[in-house]
Design a protein around this motif. Structure first.
Motif, PDB file in Angstrom:
ATOM      1  N   GLU A 179      -4.127   1.494   5.005  1.00 24.96           N
ATOM      2  CA  GLU A 179      -4.701   1.819   3.703  1.00 24.96           C
ATOM      3  C   GLU A 179      -4.609   0.650   2.732  1.00 24.96           C
ATOM      4  OE1 GLU A 179      -4.077   5.123   6.122  1.00 24.96           O
ATOM      5  OE2 GLU A 179      -2.545   3.710   5.410  1.00 24.96           O
ATOM      6  N   MET A 180      -3.549  -0.154   2.841  1.00 26.89           N
ATOM      7  CA  MET A 180      -3.373  -1.299   1.944  1.00 26.89           C
ATOM      8  C   MET A 180      -4.467  -2.350   2.125  1.00 26.89           C
ATOM      9  SD  MET A 180       0.701  -2.039   2.241  1.00 26.89           S
ATOM     10  CE  MET A 180       1.942  -0.808   1.843  1.00 26.89           C
ATOM     11  N   LEU A 181      -5.070  -2.403   3.306  1.00 28.43           N
ATOM     12  CA  LEU A 181      -6.018  -3.470   3.614  1.00 28.43           C
ATOM     13  C   LEU A 181      -7.411  -3.196   3.056  1.00 28.43           C
ATOM     14  CD1 LEU A 181      -4.846  -4.112   7.281  1.00 28.43           C
ATOM     15  CD2 LEU A 181      -4.185  -5.328   5.189  1.00 28.43           C
ATOM     16  N   ARG A 190       6.425  -4.902  15.784  1.00 28.72           N
ATOM     17  CA  ARG A 190       5.515  -5.972  16.217  1.00 28.72           C
ATOM     18  C   ARG A 190       4.291  -5.391  16.924  1.00 28.72           C
ATOM     19  NH1 ARG A 190       7.987 -11.335  19.011  1.00 28.72           N
ATOM     20  NH2 ARG A 190       9.063 -11.227  17.017  1.00 28.72           N
ATOM     21  N   ASP A 191       4.520  -4.550  17.909  1.00 29.37           N
ATOM     22  CA  ASP A 191       3.394  -3.955  18.621  1.00 29.37           C
ATOM     23  C   ASP A 191       2.674  -2.921  17.759  1.00 29.37           C
ATOM     24  OD1 ASP A 191       4.055  -5.548  20.701  1.00 29.37           O
ATOM     25  OD2 ASP A 191       4.834  -3.971  22.004  1.00 29.37           O
ATOM     26  N   MET A 192       3.416  -2.244  16.880  1.00 34.19           N
ATOM     27  CA  MET A 192       2.795  -1.275  15.987  1.00 34.19           C
ATOM     28  C   MET A 192       1.805  -1.961  15.054  1.00 34.19           C
ATOM     29  SD  MET A 192       4.638   1.334  13.295  1.00 34.19           S
ATOM     30  CE  MET A 192       5.734   1.901  14.595  1.00 34.19           C
ATOM     31  N   LEU A 193       2.168  -3.148  14.552  1.00 33.16           N
ATOM     32  CA  LEU A 193       1.284  -3.889  13.663  1.00 33.16           C
ATOM     33  C   LEU A 193      -0.004  -4.283  14.394  1.00 33.16           C
ATOM     34  CD1 LEU A 193       0.726  -5.244  10.961  1.00 33.16           C
ATOM     35  CD2 LEU A 193       2.051  -7.217  11.734  1.00 33.16           C
ATOM     36  N   LEU A 194       0.131  -4.682  15.660  1.00 30.12           N
ATOM     37  CA  LEU A 194      -1.063  -5.038  16.433  1.00 30.12           C
ATOM     38  C   LEU A 194      -1.978  -3.820  16.614  1.00 30.12           C
ATOM     39  CD1 LEU A 194       0.367  -7.436  19.170  1.00 30.12           C
ATOM     40  CD2 LEU A 194      -0.934  -8.019  17.116  1.00 30.12           C
ATOM     41  N   ARG A 195      -1.407  -2.645  16.795  1.00 25.81           N
ATOM     42  CA  ARG A 195      -2.234  -1.444  16.943  1.00 25.81           C
ATOM     43  C   ARG A 195      -2.946  -1.097  15.633  1.00 25.81           C
ATOM     44  NH1 ARG A 195       2.228   0.119  20.212  1.00 25.81           N
ATOM     45  NH2 ARG A 195       3.172   1.298  18.501  1.00 25.81           N
ATOM     46  N   VAL A 196      -2.250  -1.326  14.503  1.00 27.32           N
ATOM     47  CA  VAL A 196      -2.901  -1.104  13.198  1.00 27.32           C
ATOM     48  C   VAL A 196      -4.078  -2.049  13.036  1.00 27.32           C
ATOM     49  CG1 VAL A 196      -2.603  -1.343  10.704  1.00 27.32           C
ATOM     50  CG2 VAL A 196      -0.834  -0.204  12.061  1.00 27.32           C
ATOM     51  N   ILE A 249     -20.721 -19.700  -3.510  1.00 24.26           N
ATOM     52  CA  ILE A 249     -20.576 -18.649  -2.518  1.00 24.26           C
ATOM     53  C   ILE A 249     -19.750 -17.525  -3.140  1.00 24.26           C
ATOM     54  CG2 ILE A 249     -18.597 -19.884  -1.530  1.00 24.26           C
ATOM     55  CD1 ILE A 249     -19.162 -18.548   1.144  1.00 24.26           C
ATOM     56  N   PRO A 250     -20.184 -16.277  -3.019  1.00 25.12           N
ATOM     57  CA  PRO A 250     -19.408 -15.170  -3.609  1.00 25.12           C
ATOM     58  C   PRO A 250     -18.096 -14.936  -2.844  1.00 25.12           C
ATOM     59  CG  PRO A 250     -21.277 -14.319  -2.354  1.00 25.12           C
ATOM     60  CD  PRO A 250     -21.440 -15.805  -2.385  1.00 25.12           C
ATOM     61  N   VAL A 251     -16.972 -15.021  -3.563  1.00 27.43           N
ATOM     62  CA  VAL A 251     -15.651 -14.831  -2.955  1.00 27.43           C
ATOM     63  C   VAL A 251     -14.881 -13.829  -3.801  1.00 27.43           C
ATOM     64  CG1 VAL A 251     -13.472 -15.892  -2.265  1.00 27.43           C
ATOM     65  CG2 VAL A 251     -15.613 -17.174  -2.028  1.00 27.43           C
ATOM     66  N   GLU A 252     -14.394 -12.789  -3.160  1.00 26.02           N
ATOM     67  CA  GLU A 252     -13.599 -11.746  -3.812  1.00 26.02           C
ATOM     68  C   GLU A 252     -12.194 -11.766  -3.214  1.00 26.02           C
ATOM     69  OE1 GLU A 252     -13.575  -6.843  -3.912  1.00 26.02           O
ATOM     70  OE2 GLU A 252     -15.410  -7.936  -3.412  1.00 26.02           O
ATOM     71  N   PHE A 253     -11.180 -11.642  -4.073  1.00 28.33           N
ATOM     72  CA  PHE A 253      -9.795 -11.710  -3.590  1.00 28.33           C
ATOM     73  C   PHE A 253      -9.069 -10.399  -3.820  1.00 28.33           C
ATOM     74  CE2 PHE A 253      -5.254 -12.976  -4.341  1.00 28.33           C
ATOM     75  CZ  PHE A 253      -4.954 -13.247  -3.014  1.00 28.33           C
ATOM     76  N   HIS A 254      -8.358  -9.944  -2.788  1.00 29.64           N
ATOM     77  CA  HIS A 254      -7.607  -8.694  -2.853  1.00 29.64           C
ATOM     78  C   HIS A 254      -6.145  -8.982  -2.496  1.00 29.64           C
ATOM     79  CE1 HIS A 254      -6.419  -4.723  -0.739  1.00 29.64           C
ATOM     80  NE2 HIS A 254      -6.232  -4.590  -2.040  1.00 29.64           N
ATOM     81  N   VAL A 297       3.340  -7.599  -0.248  1.00 28.49           N
ATOM     82  CA  VAL A 297       4.383  -6.948   0.543  1.00 28.49           C
ATOM     83  C   VAL A 297       4.676  -7.807   1.775  1.00 28.49           C
ATOM     84  CG1 VAL A 297       3.689  -4.625  -0.191  1.00 28.49           C
ATOM     85  CG2 VAL A 297       2.769  -5.589   1.931  1.00 28.49           C
ATOM     86  N   PHE A 298       5.785  -7.510   2.450  1.00 27.11           N
ATOM     87  CA  PHE A 298       6.063  -8.173   3.724  1.00 27.11           C
ATOM     88  C   PHE A 298       5.068  -7.685   4.773  1.00 27.11           C
ATOM     89  CE2 PHE A 298      10.254  -8.734   1.772  1.00 27.11           C
ATOM     90  CZ  PHE A 298      10.473 -10.075   2.062  1.00 27.11           C
ATOM     91  N   ALA A 299       4.750  -8.553   5.699  1.00 25.48           N
ATOM     92  CA  ALA A 299       3.742  -8.224   6.716  1.00 25.48           C
ATOM     93  C   ALA A 299       4.098  -6.971   7.504  1.00 25.48           C
ATOM     94  CB  ALA A 299       3.561  -9.410   7.659  1.00 25.48           C
TER      95      ALA A 299
END
Length: 581
Positions: A400-402, A432-438, A383-388, A392-394
């Protein structure tokens, strides 16, 4: 325990459809722990003293919930608070006698003390005398019948200025009372002093035969800043706890250390002030592997999350998994197997692994090691698997990092990680809520959330202590059914996998307290505010999980509510699993 560590270990060989065995794969903890930084309490019998070798330090007192004494580990401690109380009692202006012009010229003017209103004034004067500083014998001697009316309090008694009868300030005017009144007030004051010396000091009540209640009383004394009572209660508690005793005795050993650490440092700079040793990565792996074997917590989380992701990816050709705590990445072994066996052929898989320095320490290498493992899985299962990698801390992750690509079906995984991200009670920007919005901006097919079912985020210290006591009591009891009380392995599992979290919840405040769990209901509110709606977990996977849980012990419980699942021990919910879209 920081349950996030649990989910850092893979479930190698577990088939999502039917496997309920205890198979395991060595995993790496993916929790955010900095070196354990808390005071050991100076006890040679401390259950943590052999684990942590800490340097002496001095910390400020900045707890928001209480003011504990500021002291270093050498035991030299200034008082936390110094309360200065004025010894002079200021009476109401209406009850004060003042000198008029005639009195200043030598004419004595006395107010009529007869009548109900003036009798009230006299009684208030007696009260004023009782509340004011005592007059010594020399002063009383100078107050003869002829001089008594002219007596004023010495200037060295920190006297406050009284307002004048007409509203202008005057500095301590003379007060006129009769010799009979003086005798009465002195008699009452003497009786008051006598009673104070005769009455025995109230002794604290130490709960006997109930260790849980004793621990709560220790926390209550600390929260109320009754340090003398706290020291006495902790002394009793230390004699009742043991790392090789029954579950509450073992838990009590770590909770006492947390209480002492909180008193010494107020918890605010514990993580940053001490330099303590951590276990070697390979040792921590062995402890986590053992906990994985004896309790179903990790397998429950992996199976619930992977089942929801597999359901969301059922008909997708290009899929992207964003794991906010990748650790060794072994959670994805079983999912890769399932996707490889999918009818119609496997999809192209891309995995973004978010890392932090602690995960790298436990893993023993950087994210390249995770990439190598996934490459082997790709070759093995065709199965083709690519890793990125994203090292950094969550909480520092940006959209953009994703590197989400057009046409990809996205799944986001929060494996006991989101509670480590600060919320509005710690940071006004509410990461916490900002991360969920991202995450919501990525338009994911599914977001999986595994969290401890505990309320330790914004609750006051005493309530948080009792919540932690209840939660970890259930967890220690579940471990008790699988490992003997005298085994060194059990002691190490509890010490390395649970003690750190317990101490962090109890001893730390502000940003240093990273264990900030919320109940499923609160997570539901956060996700809905960010624009998510529930994504029901797979009914087939839920059935498999039920079989898995029952294979451990009949005391484990599994509850389904609004599409989510709650794993518990004897009706105390411990872990929640939910999915969102």
């Amino acid at each position: 325990m920081d349950m996030q560590q649990m989910y850092s270990y893979g479930v190698n060989g577990v088939n999502l459809s039917s496997d309920s065995s205890h198979d395991s794969t060595p995993m790496v903890p993916d929790w955010i722990i900095t070196p354990m930084k808390f005071g050991i309490g100076g006890s040679p019998n401390s259950p943590l003293s052999s684990q942590f070798d800490c340097d002496t330090f001095t910390t400020p007192c900045n707890s928001q919930e209480q003011c504990s004494s500021t002291e270093n580990l050498s035991g030299v401690s200034p008082a936390c608070n110094s309360f200065e109380t004025d010894s002079y009692y200021q009476t109401n202006p209406s009850t004060t006698y003042y000198l008029n012009d005639q009195e200043r010229q030598g004419s004595m003017v006395f107010r009529d003390m007869s009548g109900p209103q003036n009798m009230k004034l006299a009684l208030e004067e007696i009260e004023s005398a009782l509340m004011s500083p005592d007059i010594n014998e020399d002063e009383a001697t100078t107050m003869g019948h002829g001089d008594f009316h002219g007596y004023t309090r010495p200037e060295n008694l920190n006297q406050r200025s009284r307002p004048s009868y007409h509203g202008s300030p005057v500095s301590q005017p003379a007060t006129y009372i009769t010799p009979k009144q003086q005798k009465t007030s002195h008699g009452l004051k003497a009786e008051k002093r006598h009673r104070a010396t005769e009455e025995p000091r109230h002794e604290i009540q130490v709960p006997q035969g109930n260790l849980k209640k004793l621990l709560i009383e220790c926390a209550r004394a600390l929260s109320e800043n009754r340090m003398d009572d706290f020291d006495k209660l902790v002394e009793h508690a230390r004699s009742a706890v043991s790392v090789s005793g029954d579950p509450i005795q073992r838990l009590g050993a770590y909770m006492v250390e947390g209480l002492v650490a909180r008193k010494r440092s107020s918890g605010a700079v514990i993580y940053g002030a001490l330099n303590c040793k951590q276990p070697e990565g390979k040792d921590l792996l062995s402890y986590m592997r053992l906990l994985y074997e004896i309790c179903p917590y990790m397998k429950f989380g992996y199976m619930a999350a992977n089942g929801a992701i597999a359901e969301a990816f059922r008909n997708e050709d290009r899929v992207h998994i964003i794991d906010f705590q990748i650790a060794q990445g072994t959670q994805w072994i079983t999912l890769i197997q399932a996707l490889a066996a999918r009818p119609g052929g496997p999809p192209h898989v891309r995995i973004t692994g978010i890392d932090d320095p602690v995960s790298q320490y436990a893993r023993g290498d950087g994210l390249a090691k995770v990439g190598s493992m996934l490459a082997l899985m790709s070759e093995k299962f065709k199965i083709p698997v690519e890793f990125h990698p994203v090292p950094v801390f969550a909480s520092d992750v940006t959209r953009e990092m994703l590197n989400v690509k057009h046409g990809e079906a996205v799944a986001v995984n929060f494996p006991l990680q989101l509670h480590h991200t600060p919320d509005e009670s710690v940071d006004v920007t509410n990461p916490r809520d900002m991360l969920l919005r991202v995450v919501k901006s990525l338009s994911p097919k599914v977001v999986t959330l595994i969290e401890q079912e505990s309320n330790t985020n914004t609750t006051p210290f005493l309530m948080r202590f009792m919540e932690a006591l209840d939660f970890y009591s259930a967890m220690f009891e579940s471990i008790d059914t699988a490992l003997g009380r005298e085994t060194k392995e059990r002691i190490k599992v509890e010490e390395q996998c649970l003690a750190r979290d317990i101490v962090n919840v109890i001893a730390c405040e502000g940003r240093e307290r990273v264990e900030r769990h919320e109940l499923l209901g609160k997570w539901r509110v956060r996700f809905e505010m960010a624009g998510f709606r529930p994504f029901p977990l797979s009914s087939h996977v839920n059935l498999v999980i039920r079989g898995l849980v029952k294979s451990y012990s009949q005391s484990y419980t599994l509850v389904e509510t609004d599409g989510a699942m709650l794993l518990g021990w004897q009706n105390r919910n411990l872990i929640s699993a939910s999915a969102w879209c």
